[in-house]
Design a protein around this motif. Structure first.
Motif, PDB file in Angstrom:
ATOM      1  N   THR A   9       0.861  -1.185   0.000  1.00 32.62           N
ATOM      2  CA  THR A   9       0.000   0.000   0.000  1.00 32.62           C
ATOM      3  C   THR A   9       0.894   1.231   0.000  1.00 32.62           C
ATOM      4  N   PRO A  10       0.663   2.173  -0.915  1.00 36.26           N
ATOM      5  CA  PRO A  10       1.495   3.383  -0.935  1.00 36.26           C
ATOM      6  C   PRO A  10       1.426   4.127   0.399  1.00 36.26           C
ATOM      7  N   ILE A  11       2.586   4.615   0.829  1.00 37.36           N
ATOM      8  CA  ILE A  11       2.680   5.423   2.049  1.00 37.36           C
ATOM      9  C   ILE A  11       3.593   6.615   1.767  1.00 37.36           C
ATOM     10  N   ALA A  12       3.485   7.626   2.593  1.00 37.62           N
ATOM     11  CA  ALA A  12       4.401   8.766   2.513  1.00 37.62           C
ATOM     12  C   ALA A  12       5.763   8.325   3.023  1.00 37.62           C
ATOM     13  N   SER A  13       6.814   8.902   2.481  1.00 36.45           N
ATOM     14  CA  SER A  13       8.151   8.536   2.938  1.00 36.45           C
ATOM     15  C   SER A  13       8.327   8.822   4.425  1.00 36.45           C
ATOM     16  N   SER A  14       7.587   9.791   4.952  1.00 37.21           N
ATOM     17  CA  SER A  14       7.666  10.103   6.382  1.00 37.21           C
ATOM     18  C   SER A  14       7.078   8.986   7.251  1.00 37.21           C
ATOM     19  N   ALA A  15       6.333   8.057   6.641  1.00 36.36           N
ATOM     20  CA  ALA A  15       5.750   6.935   7.386  1.00 36.36           C
ATOM     21  C   ALA A  15       6.676   5.723   7.434  1.00 36.36           C
ATOM     22  N   LEU A  16       7.840   5.808   6.785  1.00 39.89           N
ATOM     23  CA  LEU A  16       8.808   4.709   6.854  1.00 39.89           C
ATOM     24  C   LEU A  16       9.390   4.620   8.261  1.00 39.89           C
ATOM     25  N   PRO A  17       9.763   3.419   8.700  1.00 41.75           N
ATOM     26  CA  PRO A  17      10.425   3.297  10.002  1.00 41.75           C
ATOM     27  C   PRO A  17      11.700   4.153  10.028  1.00 41.75           C
ATOM     28  N   ALA A  18      11.993   4.708  11.179  1.00 42.21           N
ATOM     29  CA  ALA A  18      13.157   5.589  11.324  1.00 42.21           C
ATOM     30  C   ALA A  18      14.449   4.916  10.862  1.00 42.21           C
ATOM     31  N   GLN A  19      14.592   3.629  11.148  1.00 37.23           N
ATOM     32  CA  GLN A  19      15.826   2.920  10.774  1.00 37.23           C
ATOM     33  C   GLN A  19      15.991   2.851   9.257  1.00 37.23           C
ATOM     34  N   LEU A  20      14.894   2.734   8.517  1.00 36.62           N
ATOM     35  CA  LEU A  20      14.982   2.725   7.054  1.00 36.62           C
ATOM     36  C   LEU A  20      15.407   4.087   6.536  1.00 36.62           C
ATOM     37  N   ILE A  81       3.653  -3.373   3.189  1.00 34.63           N
ATOM     38  CA  ILE A  81       2.795  -4.558   3.189  1.00 34.63           C
ATOM     39  C   ILE A  81       2.277  -4.802   4.601  1.00 34.63           C
ATOM     40  N   ASP A  82       3.198  -4.773   5.565  1.00 36.97           N
ATOM     41  CA  ASP A  82       2.872  -4.931   6.976  1.00 36.97           C
ATOM     42  C   ASP A  82       4.020  -4.305   7.757  1.00 36.97           C
ATOM     43  N   GLU A  83       4.038  -4.490   9.069  1.00 36.93           N
ATOM     44  CA  GLU A  83       5.065  -3.838   9.890  1.00 36.93           C
ATOM     45  C   GLU A  83       6.475  -4.362   9.632  1.00 36.93           C
ATOM     46  N   MET A  84       6.597  -5.426   8.849  1.00 36.08           N
ATOM     47  CA  MET A  84       7.909  -6.012   8.570  1.00 36.08           C
ATOM     48  C   MET A  84       8.389  -5.786   7.137  1.00 36.08           C
ATOM     49  N   HIS A  85       7.530  -5.391   6.214  1.00 38.11           N
ATOM     50  CA  HIS A  85       7.879  -5.352   4.792  1.00 38.11           C
ATOM     51  C   HIS A  85       7.581  -3.992   4.161  1.00 38.11           C
ATOM     52  N   TYR A  86       8.629  -3.383   3.615  1.00 38.10           N
ATOM     53  CA  TYR A  86       8.523  -2.070   2.997  1.00 38.10           C
ATOM     54  C   TYR A  86       9.210  -2.080   1.642  1.00 38.10           C
ATOM     55  N   ASP A  87       8.604  -1.398   0.669  1.00 40.40           N
ATOM     56  CA  ASP A  87       9.151  -1.274  -0.675  1.00 40.40           C
ATOM     57  C   ASP A  87       9.415   0.208  -0.931  1.00 40.40           C
ATOM     58  N   VAL A  88      10.675   0.551  -1.140  1.00 41.61           N
ATOM     59  CA  VAL A  88      11.069   1.931  -1.404  1.00 41.61           C
ATOM     60  C   VAL A  88      11.592   2.001  -2.833  1.00 41.61           C
ATOM     61  N   VAL A  89      11.055   2.930  -3.617  1.00 44.18           N
ATOM     62  CA  VAL A  89      11.503   3.106  -4.998  1.00 44.18           C
ATOM     63  C   VAL A  89      12.405   4.332  -5.050  1.00 44.18           C
ATOM     64  N   GLN A  90      13.585   4.121  -5.628  1.00 41.81           N
ATOM     65  CA  GLN A  90      14.525   5.222  -5.792  1.00 41.81           C
ATOM     66  C   GLN A  90      14.894   5.370  -7.268  1.00 41.81           C
ATOM     67  N   HIS A  91      14.996   6.617  -7.694  1.00 46.90           N
ATOM     68  CA  HIS A  91      15.425   6.946  -9.054  1.00 46.90           C
ATOM     69  C   HIS A  91      16.914   7.278  -8.972  1.00 46.90           C
ATOM     70  N   LEU A  92      17.726   6.495  -9.686  1.00 47.14           N
ATOM     71  CA  LEU A  92      19.172   6.707  -9.691  1.00 47.14           C
ATOM     72  C   LEU A  92      19.617   7.224 -11.052  1.00 47.14           C
ATOM     73  N   GLU A  93      20.531   8.185 -11.037  1.00 48.51           N
ATOM     74  CA  GLU A  93      21.190   8.682 -12.237  1.00 48.51           C
ATOM     75  C   GLU A  93      22.668   8.757 -11.934  1.00 48.51           C
ATOM     76  N   MET A 109      12.081  -6.248   7.779  1.00 39.53           N
ATOM     77  CA  MET A 109      12.565  -5.801   9.078  1.00 39.53           C
ATOM     78  C   MET A 109      12.441  -6.928  10.110  1.00 39.53           C
ATOM     79  N   ARG A 110      13.320  -6.895  11.091  1.00 42.94           N
ATOM     80  CA  ARG A 110      13.191  -7.732  12.286  1.00 42.94           C
ATOM     81  C   ARG A 110      13.371  -6.774  13.447  1.00 42.94           C
ATOM     82  N   GLY A 111      12.253  -6.457  14.096  1.00 44.85           N
ATOM     83  CA  GLY A 111      12.298  -5.407  15.097  1.00 44.85           C
ATOM     84  C   GLY A 111      12.646  -4.108  14.384  1.00 44.85           C
ATOM     85  N   PRO A 112      13.555  -3.315  14.954  1.00 45.91           N
ATOM     86  CA  PRO A 112      13.897  -2.045  14.323  1.00 45.91           C
ATOM     87  C   PRO A 112      14.986  -2.161  13.256  1.00 45.91           C
TER      88      PRO A 112
END
Length: 121
Positions: A9-20, A81-93, A109-112
């Motif tokens: 599910t799309p989320i704002a980048s600010s909603a990513l866990p701090a460690q990510l 996806i859930d509290e353990m799985h995040y998909d981040v898309v980055q554009h690289l040049e 993720m496993r914990g933090p």
């Protein structure tokens, strides 16, 4: 059990866990020391057809990727996806083959901490 990344599910980048966010910032800054502490001891990274297991192999991969090419990375999307799985898309040049690519950084993720990272187009 294989993760179905299409369920993210799309989320704002600010909603990513701090460690990510810490990891992505450190990776973008090519700060291996700050990036490596974001991983579990037994973490696994899959990138460009290679798999790196444990902190020493991941540290070597981070160091090599930081020095092999010059590139910029811009976070263009994030999903959860859930509290353990995040998909981040980055554009690289940069000066890597092809010069431009959008990559999915799929984190488990496993914990933090990051237990697994799979990088793919």
């Amino acid at each position: 059990m294989k993760t179905d990344w299409s369920r993210a599910t799309p989320i704002a980048s600010s909603a990513l866990p701090a460690q990510l966010t810490t990891y992505l910032d450190a990776h973008r800054a090519r700060d291996v020391s700050a990036a490596i502490v974001c991983y579990t001891q037994d973490a696994v990274v899959a990138d460009d057809g290679h798999t790196y297991r444990g902190l020493e192999e991941i540290r070597t991969w981070l160091g090599r990727s930081a020095s092999e090419y010059t590139f910029t990375a811009e976070l263009t999307g994030a999903g959860r996806i859930d509290e353990m799985h995040y998909d981040v898309v980055q554009h690289l040049e940069g000066d890597f083959p092809g010069g431009v690519v959008d990559l999915h950084y799929r984190f488990t993720m496993r914990g933090p901490l990051i237990a697994a990272l799979h990088i793919a187009p």
